[in-house]
Design a protein around this motif. Structure first.
Motif, PDB file in Angstrom:
ATOM      1  N   LEU A   1      45.482  45.770  20.556  1.00  0.00           N
ATOM      2  CA  LEU A   1      46.228  46.767  19.939  1.00  0.00           C
ATOM      3  C   LEU A   1      45.243  47.659  19.426  1.00  0.00           C
ATOM      4  CD1 LEU A   1      48.859  44.751  17.937  1.00  0.00           C
ATOM      5  CD2 LEU A   1      49.216  45.817  20.068  1.00  0.00           C
TER       6      LEU A   1
ATOM      7  N   ALA B   1      45.118  43.654  15.682  1.00  0.00           N
ATOM      8  CA  ALA B   1      45.161  45.377  15.064  1.00  0.00           C
ATOM      9  C   ALA B   1      43.857  45.579  14.876  1.00  0.00           C
ATOM     10  CB  ALA B   1      45.893  45.364  13.726  1.00  0.00           C
TER      11      ALA B   1
ATOM     12  N   ASN C   1      51.308  50.064  17.157  1.00  0.00           N
ATOM     13  CA  ASN C   1      50.909  48.710  17.397  1.00  0.00           C
ATOM     14  C   ASN C   1      51.947  47.878  17.510  1.00  0.00           C
ATOM     15  OD1 ASN C   1      48.096  49.276  17.082  1.00  0.00           O
ATOM     16  ND2 ASN C   1      48.141  48.962  15.104  1.00  0.00           N
TER      17      ASN C   1
END
Length: 245
Positions: free
Chosen positions: A44, A25, A88
């Motif tokens: 992501l 992330a 995500n």
């Protein structure tokens, strides 16, 4: 400009659907022009509505499970996050479906997850969903849909989308009229991120003088950049230029 070899290369690489994605992330604002490409280093991107720390921890757990080959656990972690709107996690599930991780390759499933994620503004989902429509992975090609999705991702400076949009505009396609000037702008933006195939395209453009003033020096510079990243077409073009001397 000859499209065939280059676009074939684009499809071979891009159809890997972020083959080396780490599922990390990562805030969109942290992305810098350092050559992010679909088959190289996609990660992501954070949803517009920032995810909570708890979500980020779960994403990392899902990433670790997926990277270890435990696809079942990864899906169990990603699914509730995606169903609650985390783009995500939606990107991750779409990627797993497109690559057949934990089951059969399923582009319909990938389309479902990427559509929701793309609607939330995730540029990687926008790019990969556009690629599904561009390649006709669901049966029919839809270049207009691909253009719309890549345009949205290009606004966020997603390098592969910039390149793909350039391909559509420079060469044209059903439902997408040619626009050489705009297409070249997209190639230039993608090249600024170190996108090898965009560099190759620009080398071809300056070498042939199509849409721009012929400039062998610029062509050589772009070819060298692309060749340094391993593109055989660029190496061949350099050899051809040397043979002309």
């Amino acid at each position: 400009m000859q499209r065939g070899g280059l676009v074939s290369l684009f499809l071979i690489l891009a159809l890997a659907f972020a083959a080396q994605s780490s599922y990390a992330a990562k805030p969109r604002s942290s992305q810098k022009p350092k050559g992010s490409q679909a088959a190289k280093s996609q990660t992501l991107s954070r949803t517009k509505n920032a995810t909570t720390q708890g979500n980020e921890e779960q994403l990392q757990k899902g990433a670790a499970a997926r990277d270890s080959g435990d696809f079942s656990t990864a899906k169990k972690i990603f699914r509730p996050l995606a169903e609650n709107g985390d783009d995500n996690a939606g990107f991750a599930l779409g990627l797993m479906a497109a690559r057949g991780e934990g089951g059969q390759q399923d582009f319909r499933e990938a389309e479902r997850w990427w559509s929701a994620s793309a609607a939330s503004g995730n540029p990687l989902s926008q790019f990969n969903l556009g690629l599904i429509y561009y390649t006709g992975a669901l049966g029919n090609k839809n270049y207009a849909k691909a253009k719309a999705l890549w345009s949205a991702a290009a606004l966020q400076k997603q390098p592969d989308a910039l390149y793909g949009l350039g391909v559509l505009l420079v060469y044209g396609a059903e439902g997408v009229p040619k626009n050489l000037a705009e297409g070249l702008k997209n190639f230039e933006q993608a090249a600024a991120f170190g996108h090898a195939m965009a560099e190759l395209e620009l080398g071809n453009v300056y070498n042939a003088g199509e849409g721009v003033k012929k400039d062998k020096k610029k062509a050589r510079e772009y070819y060298k950049k692309a060749a340094a990243k391993g593109l055989e077409e660029a190496k061949t073009a350099l050899d051809a230029m040397d043979a002309e001397k």
